[in-house]
Write an enzyme that holds these catalytic residues in place. Structure first.
Site, short mmCIF file in Angstrom:
data_model
loop_
_atom_site.label_atom_id
_atom_site.label_comp_id
_atom_site.label_asym_id
_atom_site.label_seq_id
_atom_site.Cartn_x
_atom_site.Cartn_y
_atom_site.Cartn_z
N HIS A 110 34.85 38.88 37.87
CA HIS A 110 35.06 40.12 37.04
C HIS A 110 35.89 41.19 37.56
CE1 HIS A 110 31.05 38.04 36.28
NE2 HIS A 110 31.52 37.89 35.00
N HIS B 75 35.60 33.54 30.57
CA HIS B 75 35.52 32.75 31.19
C HIS B 75 35.79 31.22 31.24
CE1 HIS B 75 33.93 35.89 33.94
NE2 HIS B 75 32.86 35.97 33.26
#
Ligand SMILES: Nc1ncnc2c1ncn2[C@@H]1O[C@H](COP(=O)(O)OP(=O)(O)O)[C@@H](O)[C@H]1O
Ligand SMILES: Nc1ncnc2c1ncn2[C@@H]1O[C@H](COP(=O)(O)OP(=O)(O)O)[C@@H](O)[C@H]1O
Ligand SMILES: [Mg+2]
Ligand SMILES: [Mg+2]
Ligand SMILES: [Mg+2]
Ligand SMILES: [Mg+2]
Lengths: 195, 331, 331, 195
Positions: free
Chosen positions: C218, C56
């Site tokens: 995700h 991320h």
């Protein structure tokens, strides 16, 4: 009208020109051609009232503003120079065309630092100019341009984006040369139909 | 085409509207597709202009701001802006101390910037030009002046912008930026193609499992295509070509830029940098400072490039100077 | 899998090595996969810890630095770090004024951070927790505390970090950060899947021409899948849900974050922001400041999210405060 | 040895577990399982010398450190609790297993705030525990776990990542439940073979 016919035709070849330019360049010549075509179609009505030379220069200025890629800018310079060429006012249409296009070709060669055989627009334009100078019809000039474009498929690129990985280009016509051949073809067809 | 946009034909103008709407205190658009610092012209400062096709953010207008460039002319995706736009930028940023054009070495940009420089000279503005031509993959050393400009141009902006901000004369800015350009080399690798919005299909094909070493940031051909290799191998191949070209030598101090082309995650850029750092260490070359992230992109192309610039005291100082734009900030 | 990496199993550790090699003056790793400010602990300052799965960037360790967070525990891609790592971070950053955990509301992270907080308390360190749970797509308002945390966590880092840097007590940092969390909403859209390196295949399928509104970072399911719409339509759908949820009202002042998920070019983010700005203007909501770029990514996923935070004078001041990390700088 | 057999088996189901977890979650449970398996295989040789309870707790601590995802952490807590369960030292292996696994299930329910029917690992684990408590063989317990896992395909998810878009999950087994069923299956097979 010739400008409109050529512009309308070029716009239909957008994807083919993109694809050819993508082989060794950046894949946008079709977009440039479509943008240029749209600009010229907007401009066309206002050209009728102008003297021929001025109309040609006006088209060049339009391309310079609206389609300033390498190909577009070279054509813009070429048209601006063509509109200043010495042309006998008495001359037949093809003789006038020969004079305009000789000036155009010289300008592209000078500005682009390109010579015949370098795999550029010039390789389609010069054969057409030479044919017209020999007194050929526009139909014959268009065929000469097409043959010139076809020959670029076997040329080593030495200028422009295509020069960077020569191999990938081999076997494909130069996009700019193809565009020139298309323009001549559209012009010849229009002139025949209109005659 | 998995893109967030409205009319592809409006891509550039809507993007510019978004940028001006987002950063009204920092940027303004005095004429169509001409982006300048909100406070331009800065009286008495050498002004730096750049420009080129869209699709490379933060190149070009992302570097318009304090300590970097003063204005940028913005073309269609991958297409040069017009000489009119460049002239508009030139007039809007000219602070009376001369203007330096810094842009990438591409045919359309050169034709148009050269014409703009002539027209500006007619208007009494002194213009000088330095080209970014850092891509070692695009031509052999004997034709180095025909090389493409890619991500390394960031260093030219940084050096020229810092020198100008410090009050250097046009001659002095030109001299130090030329030294930077001469000390700069870049090479990249592409892992996927990208799609020009108005074209709607990828510019070229690059099958999964393949990479192209040396590809240009508009998809121009690279030096070889082959099976996708490891980060360490890629770093080795890029650095071998870069180091030999200048050449960089044991004892040199360098700045390093690891640039993402668009779709490659920062995680991967750092894995690549890890390999670069080890190789430079092995060569005895000292890393002064690194920049890692997206500095010159190619829409959503996957891939990366590595740039090295050999530094002396003056260049180190200019690279370390503060800068601030809506896209880049360093203090 | 078009990725620049070596052994997929070494993805996280090699990335961390690259980050530490690149920024030795700013970051250090006192224990395995525990990244802290080079100058931690800062005596007398409330310390902020975060952490979570990799993939991320700049979340999480990209926000470790001046004016933001003090340390981050780094897990495998999309997987929580262990409570040991969190405890290591906690010890390394504790400056004696207490520690605030700020992280996203995910099961694994909660289980581990809660255990770490218990263990830290045993060691005499006062720990408080604030969860990022800004994704309005992930649960209806009546189950707001089960919402996922996505890009809006940037605002929590900024607020908590600025308050702590200004010398606020742990109680004061908690209070203002809770107010920020309560005033914060985010929603996103995904245009492509992403591939966890060790898995080697995309987590899910999203056919070309489709988008999923509300997808998690995700790849967790969103609220609806359908034909890819225009930027203006997407902005409308995201903002409608966001505005109604708090709700934001005419006269509000907001901070806006337009976040790219990985593969989406900045050009598209600005086209999206253009639409957001028009809609907010139409609602009579004033934009105080915007952040546009990649602030919380999902590897090479294409897509974007929009976050709004309603501001008061104190929050405006904290958002405008300077901050500096190797990944984010604002002056 | 049981731990090794289960670990070795789980590692082979990596892609299937990733795929199941990807349906409604983040597609990494297979990676967690593979990481956990590798950690347990490294640990296994040292377990031989420990008392059973201590070995179980040691496995739990290993998972907590090496596989700290939601599923991994819950299993870690579960094993650490199992290793502290009251088990008559005289008890038969399946009775001991029942006691360990009851403690494990209670811990997962408490830490995960999950109840039967919530579409989690618990829905495979509880039926197996109950079977063992009724005196079933490990084979029968494995079948109960498999049936429990199969039943999750029809359940509404209410906790964990899967709760966020309930629809997408329908018709697919919960990944964590499948993992539990796989572990029982491997254990049953090993025990039969080894018997
Ligand atoms: N130096 C040059 N001289 C003459 N023609 C050139 C030159 N460089 C490029 N061209 C022509 O321009 C065409 C590409 O045009 P275009 O796509 O507009 O360029 P770009 O995208 O590089 O700006 C080539 O196919 C070639 O025919
Ligand atoms: N709150 C909970 N209680 C019990 N089991 C849970 C809970 N949340 C998730 N699980 C189980 O964990 C599995 C997912 O594990 P994992 O992939 O490790 O989680 P994540 O990737 O979300 O950290 C689910 O399939 C489910 O069986
Ligand atoms: Mg082109
Ligand atoms: Mg182009
Ligand atoms: Mg996970
Ligand atoms: Mg998972």
């Amino acid at each position: 009208m010739l400008v409109e016919a050529v512009a309308r035709d070029l716009a239909t070849h957008r994807d083919e020109l993109n694809r050819l330019d993508g082989v060794a360049g950046d894949g946008d010549l079709g977009l440039t051609a479509a943008t240029a075509a749209a600009a010229l179609l907007e401009l066309a009505p206002s050209l009728d009232s102008m003297p021929e030379e001025e109309a040609i220069r006006r088209c060049g200025r339009e391309l310079a503003t609206r389609a300033p890629s390498t190909g577009g800018t070279l054509l813009a310079f070429a048209l601006m120079a063509a509109g200043k060429a010495e042309v006998g006012s008495e001359a037949r249409p093809t003789a006038r065309a020969a004079a305009y296009l000789r000036a155009a070709a010289d300008t592209i060669a000078a500005r682009g630092k390109a010579a015949p055989g370098d795999r550029t627009m010039l390789d389609a334009l010069l054969p057409a100019v030479e044919a017209l100078e020999r007194g050929a019809t526009l139909r014959e000039a268009a065929d000469a341009a097409a043959a010139g474009a076809a020959a670029t498929a076997a040329m080593e690129p030495t200028v422009g984006r295509a020069a960077w990985l020569a191999d990938r280009a081999r076997g494909h016509e130069d996009a700019g040369a193809r565009l020139i051949a298309m323009a001549f073809e559209a012009a010849a067809r229009e002139t025949t139909l209109g005659a | 085409m998995q893109k967030i946009l409205n009319d592809p034909a409006a891509f550039v103008d809507e993007m510019l509207e978004g940028i001006i709407a987002a950063h009204p205190g920092q940027l303004r658009m005095p004429a169509a597709r001409a982006i300048v610092r909100a406070d331009a012209p800065v009286r008495g400062k050498v002004a730096i202009a750049t420009g080129g096709g869209s699709g490379h953010l933060p190149v070009f207008m992302g570097y318009v701001g304090r300590g970097l460039v003063d204005g940028a002319a913005i073309g269609n995706v991958f297409a040069s802006p017009s000489s009119d736009q460049m002239l508009d930028v030139t007039h809007a940023i000219d602070g009376g101390a001369g203007v330096l054009y810094v842009y990438g070495n591409y045919g359309g940009d050169r034709l148009n910037f050269d014409l703009a420089a002539e027209l500006a000279a007619d208007d009494g503005i002194e213009v000088r030009t330095i080209l970014g031509a850092d891509d070692v993959a695009s031509a052999p050393p004997e034709r180095a002046d025909s090389r493409r400009g890619i991500a390394g141009i960031f260093f030219l902006y940084k050096v020229a912008g810092a020198a100008a901000a410090a009050g250097a004369t046009l001659d002095a800015v030109v001299t130090v930026t030329q030294r930077a350009a001469a000390a700069l080399r870049t090479m990249g690798v592409a892992l996927s193609p990208c799609t020009i919005p108005a074209a709607g299909v990828p510019t070229f094909e690059l099958p999964a499992g393949q990479m192209e070493i040396g590809m240009g940031i508009h998809g121009e051909p690279g030096v070889r295509r082959g099976a996708l290799e490891s980060a360490d191998q890629i770093a080795g191949e890029l650095l071998t070509a870069i180091l030999a070209d200048l050449p960089y030598r044991r004892g040199d101090s360098v700045g390093v830029l690891v640039n993402g082309l668009g779709a490659t995650p920062k995680e991967e850029l750092y894995i690549l940098y890890r390999a670069v750092a080890r190789l430079l260490d092995g060569e005895g070359i000292a890393v002064h400072r690194v920049w890692i992230g997206e500095y010159a992109t190619s829409l959503e192309m996957a891939g990366a490039s590595v740039s090295l610039i050999r530094l002396d005291d003056e260049l180190r100082g200019l690279l370390d100077a503060p800068a601030e734009t809506p896209f880049f900030s360093q203090s």
